[in-house]
Scaffold this motif. Sequence first.
Motif, PDB file in Angstrom:
ATOM      1  N   ALA A 288      14.624  10.781  -1.664  1.00 30.63           N
ATOM      2  CA  ALA A 288      14.269  10.241  -0.224  1.00 30.63           C
ATOM      3  C   ALA A 288      13.403  11.275   0.379  1.00 30.63           C
ATOM      4  O   ALA A 288      13.093  12.449  -0.007  1.00 30.63           O
ATOM      5  N   ALA A 289      12.540  10.842   1.449  1.00 33.66           N
ATOM      6  CA  ALA A 289      11.687  11.737   2.095  1.00 33.66           C
ATOM      7  C   ALA A 289      10.533  12.404   1.422  1.00 33.66           C
ATOM      8  O   ALA A 289      10.355  13.299   1.458  1.00 33.66           O
ATOM      9  N   LEU A 290       9.891  11.542   0.319  1.00 38.27           N
ATOM     10  CA  LEU A 290       8.990  12.094  -0.435  1.00 38.27           C
ATOM     11  C   LEU A 290       7.680  11.565   0.140  1.00 38.27           C
ATOM     12  O   LEU A 290       7.366  10.335   0.303  1.00 38.27           O
ATOM     13  N   ARG A 291       6.971  12.520   0.351  1.00 43.85           N
ATOM     14  CA  ARG A 291       5.456  12.178   1.051  1.00 43.85           C
ATOM     15  C   ARG A 291       4.378  12.710   0.457  1.00 43.85           C
ATOM     16  O   ARG A 291       4.380  13.550  -0.342  1.00 43.85           O
ATOM     17  N   VAL A 292       3.189  11.884   0.676  1.00 41.40           N
ATOM     18  CA  VAL A 292       2.006  12.267  -0.037  1.00 41.40           C
ATOM     19  C   VAL A 292       0.905  12.433   1.121  1.00 41.40           C
ATOM     20  O   VAL A 292       0.867  11.730   1.995  1.00 41.40           O
ATOM     21  N   ALA A 293      -0.164  13.120   1.017  1.00 37.44           N
ATOM     22  CA  ALA A 293      -1.128  13.417   1.700  1.00 37.44           C
ATOM     23  C   ALA A 293      -2.249  12.212   1.690  1.00 37.44           C
ATOM     24  O   ALA A 293      -3.300  12.281   1.129  1.00 37.44           O
ATOM     25  N   CYS A 294      -1.888  11.152   2.198  1.00 42.57           N
ATOM     26  CA  CYS A 294      -2.844  10.066   2.255  1.00 42.57           C
ATOM     27  C   CYS A 294      -2.485   9.002   3.274  1.00 42.57           C
ATOM     28  O   CYS A 294      -1.303   9.015   3.590  1.00 42.57           O
ATOM     29  N   GLU A 295      -3.445   8.303   3.623  1.00 42.52           N
ATOM     30  CA  GLU A 295      -3.058   6.986   4.548  1.00 42.52           C
ATOM     31  C   GLU A 295      -2.092   6.085   4.141  1.00 42.52           C
ATOM     32  O   GLU A 295      -2.058   5.834   2.990  1.00 42.52           O
ATOM     33  N   ALA A 296      -1.079   5.706   5.008  1.00 39.46           N
ATOM     34  CA  ALA A 296       0.080   4.740   4.381  1.00 39.46           C
ATOM     35  C   ALA A 296      -0.818   3.464   3.882  1.00 39.46           C
ATOM     36  O   ALA A 296      -0.447   2.810   3.001  1.00 39.46           O
ATOM     37  N   LYS A 297      -1.643   3.051   4.590  1.00 39.28           N
ATOM     38  CA  LYS A 297      -2.409   1.782   4.150  1.00 39.28           C
ATOM     39  C   LYS A 297      -2.976   2.030   2.952  1.00 39.28           C
ATOM     40  O   LYS A 297      -3.152   0.881   2.055  1.00 39.28           O
ATOM     41  N   ASP A 298      -3.537   2.954   2.757  1.00 38.54           N
ATOM     42  CA  ASP A 298      -4.229   3.412   1.394  1.00 38.54           C
ATOM     43  C   ASP A 298      -3.253   3.456   0.351  1.00 38.54           C
ATOM     44  O   ASP A 298      -3.480   3.049  -0.943  1.00 38.54           O
ATOM     45  N   LEU A 299      -2.202   4.300   0.598  1.00 35.63           N
ATOM     46  CA  LEU A 299      -1.008   4.174  -0.322  1.00 35.63           C
ATOM     47  C   LEU A 299      -0.445   2.666  -0.837  1.00 35.63           C
ATOM     48  O   LEU A 299      -0.071   2.514  -2.001  1.00 35.63           O
ATOM     49  N   GLN A 300      -0.673   1.912   0.380  1.00 34.67           N
ATOM     50  CA  GLN A 300      -0.142   0.532   0.030  1.00 34.67           C
ATOM     51  C   GLN A 300      -0.958  -0.217  -0.929  1.00 34.67           C
ATOM     52  O   GLN A 300      -0.737  -1.056  -1.827  1.00 34.67           O
ATOM     53  N   GLU A 301      -2.423   0.202  -0.649  1.00 38.15           N
ATOM     54  CA  GLU A 301      -3.380  -0.506  -1.499  1.00 38.15           C
ATOM     55  C   GLU A 301      -3.320   0.147  -2.909  1.00 38.15           C
ATOM     56  O   GLU A 301      -3.361  -0.920  -3.980  1.00 38.15           O
ATOM     57  N   ILE A 302      -2.968   1.259  -3.247  1.00 32.73           N
ATOM     58  CA  ILE A 302      -3.059   1.850  -4.439  1.00 32.73           C
ATOM     59  C   ILE A 302      -1.678   1.241  -5.195  1.00 32.73           C
ATOM     60  O   ILE A 302      -1.667   0.667  -6.409  1.00 32.73           O
ATOM     61  N   LEU A 303      -0.357   1.450  -4.419  1.00 28.23           N
ATOM     62  CA  LEU A 303       0.891   1.082  -5.410  1.00 28.23           C
ATOM     63  C   LEU A 303       0.750  -0.422  -5.295  1.00 28.23           C
ATOM     64  O   LEU A 303       1.435  -1.083  -6.217  1.00 28.23           O
ATOM     65  N   GLY A 304       0.380  -1.130  -4.462  1.00 28.89           N
ATOM     66  CA  GLY A 304       0.275  -2.626  -4.200  1.00 28.89           C
ATOM     67  C   GLY A 304      -0.578  -3.045  -5.444  1.00 28.89           C
ATOM     68  O   GLY A 304       0.015  -3.963  -6.201  1.00 28.89           O
ATOM     69  N   ASN A 305      -1.670  -2.707  -5.786  1.00 31.18           N
ATOM     70  CA  ASN A 305      -2.403  -3.058  -6.990  1.00 31.18           C
ATOM     71  C   ASN A 305      -1.617  -2.846  -8.200  1.00 31.18           C
ATOM     72  O   ASN A 305      -1.511  -3.569  -9.340  1.00 31.18           O
ATOM     73  N   LEU A 306      -1.170  -1.605  -8.458  1.00 33.76           N
ATOM     74  CA  LEU A 306      -0.434  -1.404  -9.692  1.00 33.76           C
ATOM     75  C   LEU A 306       0.979  -1.934  -9.897  1.00 33.76           C
ATOM     76  O   LEU A 306       1.227  -2.484 -10.852  1.00 33.76           O
ATOM     77  N   ILE A 307       1.788  -2.292  -8.737  1.00 32.39           N
ATOM     78  CA  ILE A 307       2.941  -2.815  -9.178  1.00 32.39           C
ATOM     79  C   ILE A 307       2.720  -4.455  -9.128  1.00 32.39           C
ATOM     80  O   ILE A 307       3.296  -4.970 -10.021  1.00 32.39           O
ATOM     81  N   ASP A 308       1.665  -4.882  -8.392  1.00 32.99           N
ATOM     82  CA  ASP A 308       1.492  -6.161  -8.688  1.00 32.99           C
ATOM     83  C   ASP A 308       0.975  -6.542  -9.930  1.00 32.99           C
ATOM     84  O   ASP A 308       1.294  -7.440 -10.652  1.00 32.99           O
ATOM     85  N   ASN A 309      -0.102  -5.612 -10.417  1.00 30.84           N
ATOM     86  CA  ASN A 309      -0.498  -5.655 -11.791  1.00 30.84           C
ATOM     87  C   ASN A 309       0.642  -5.905 -12.867  1.00 30.84           C
ATOM     88  O   ASN A 309       0.693  -6.398 -13.769  1.00 30.84           O
ATOM     89  N   ALA A 310       1.458  -4.794 -12.505  1.00 25.95           N
ATOM     90  CA  ALA A 310       2.904  -4.700 -13.648  1.00 25.95           C
ATOM     91  C   ALA A 310       3.688  -6.068 -13.447  1.00 25.95           C
ATOM     92  O   ALA A 310       4.127  -6.364 -14.666  1.00 25.95           O
ATOM     93  N   GLY A 311       3.905  -6.576 -12.402  1.00 27.38           N
ATOM     94  CA  GLY A 311       4.668  -7.945 -12.107  1.00 27.38           C
ATOM     95  C   GLY A 311       4.164  -9.033 -12.857  1.00 27.38           C
ATOM     96  O   GLY A 311       4.711  -9.864 -13.301  1.00 27.38           O
TER      97      GLY A 311
END
Length: 450
Positions: free
Chosen positions: A337-360
């Motif tokens: 829990a409470a793991l944070r990265v120095a990145c805008e939330a929208k950009d992290l959504q873009e990164i992980l959204g593309n990767l998880i969608d690609n995996a799905g």
Amino acid sequence: MSSSASLRNRLIIAASAWIAFGMVLAWLILSNVFRSHVAQQFDDELFVHLAELKRLTHVEDGRAVLRAPLSDPRYDVENSGFYWEIQQQGNVLARAPSMKAAPLNSPADGRSDNGVHTHRIQGPTGELLVAESLEWKDPGKPPVQFIIGTDKRHLDSVLDSFNSTLSWSLTALGLSMVAAAALLILYAMRPLAQLNVALHDVRSGRLKSLPGTYPSEVQPLVDNLNSMFASTTELVQRARTQAGNIAHGLKTPLAILTDEAYRLKAGGCDTSAETLLAQCRKMETQIDYQTTRARVVASRLSPGASADVGNVVSEVIAALSRIYAHRGLHFEVDMPAALRVACEAKDLQEILGNLIDNAGKYARDKVRVSASATYSGLIDIRVSDDGPGLPPEAHDVVFNVGERWDTQSAGSGLGLAIARDLVTLYGGKINLGTSPLGGLEAFVQLPAGE
């Protein structure tokens, strides 16, 4: 600490070196002054005892007799290091009770005066500091030589004792001065340490500007930094707005061109229509890519970016679970829990959204998302699936804009390219490899935030 010494350590080292130099110089000066003073005292004491010896001595018929012992009893103790002797032409007329060895051999310097002279000679118990004087008792006879001396070891003992006391005293004083200098430097450097903590909070997203007041030497720097942060934020907002305006301005004509291409196709001009549609798709891909990149560059310049990895992953999986619900795809999440990265939330959504969608898209039954913090201040994120995976030669190709290894599946080939650029712009890295589940694994590393 970096390879070069910090300003604080440099100041402490410089102050310590200067204090050490001062203590050594003080030791040399005080030791020499004390040596001169004690040596002069020893000489004065010898002169007094020599005068006393001459006053008490009666010389008659080649013999010298003292009317009374010297006032210092040490001349009566055998081998005490305190000696006197009366000579005439090398013959001993009288000597101290402490003398049991050979006569004292004072240098024959051929003097004809009766002044007091000092020498260093070898005595019964070591090197001897002597004072001697000539006295003419009978004008027709050779002068009588009065010699009195003290072992140099007595002088050395006093000097050694003083030097020892002086050494530990100056050492204690020097250490206390070094400690005081270190505390003073630490106190003086404290505002800079506070500024560093505040800058870290701004970079990690906890603050948008530097709070508090600082000394007059530091406050102008803080004010300038806050002004820079404010102007940077304003520039970021303008850049985002401009990127949106560019995208809107290009996509509207592009939509018209696409519509015209479909009309041409409906009118029987299939070849021309397909050519136009293909070029329009490429233009749309480039517009999406470049506007996303421009937005991210602007976000990267903005201070205070920070995102909660767990929240972003939950949002992305919640959206994708509905999309892939018909396939019964199972999403696993493994992260603290409470793991944070120095990145805008929208950009992290873009990164992980593309990767998880690609995996799905390619997973058979399962997609796993895991994250962990490293000791080097980075966050590792892994997205794995149990699909067919990719051959090693395809791992770099799929990151290119518009490139897809599987041309049969739907997609623009833009998702992984955007994810790569986003990660790179935030100072991270992204790689593809073989998943423990048997499919493809995307490994992302981003700086930790707070």
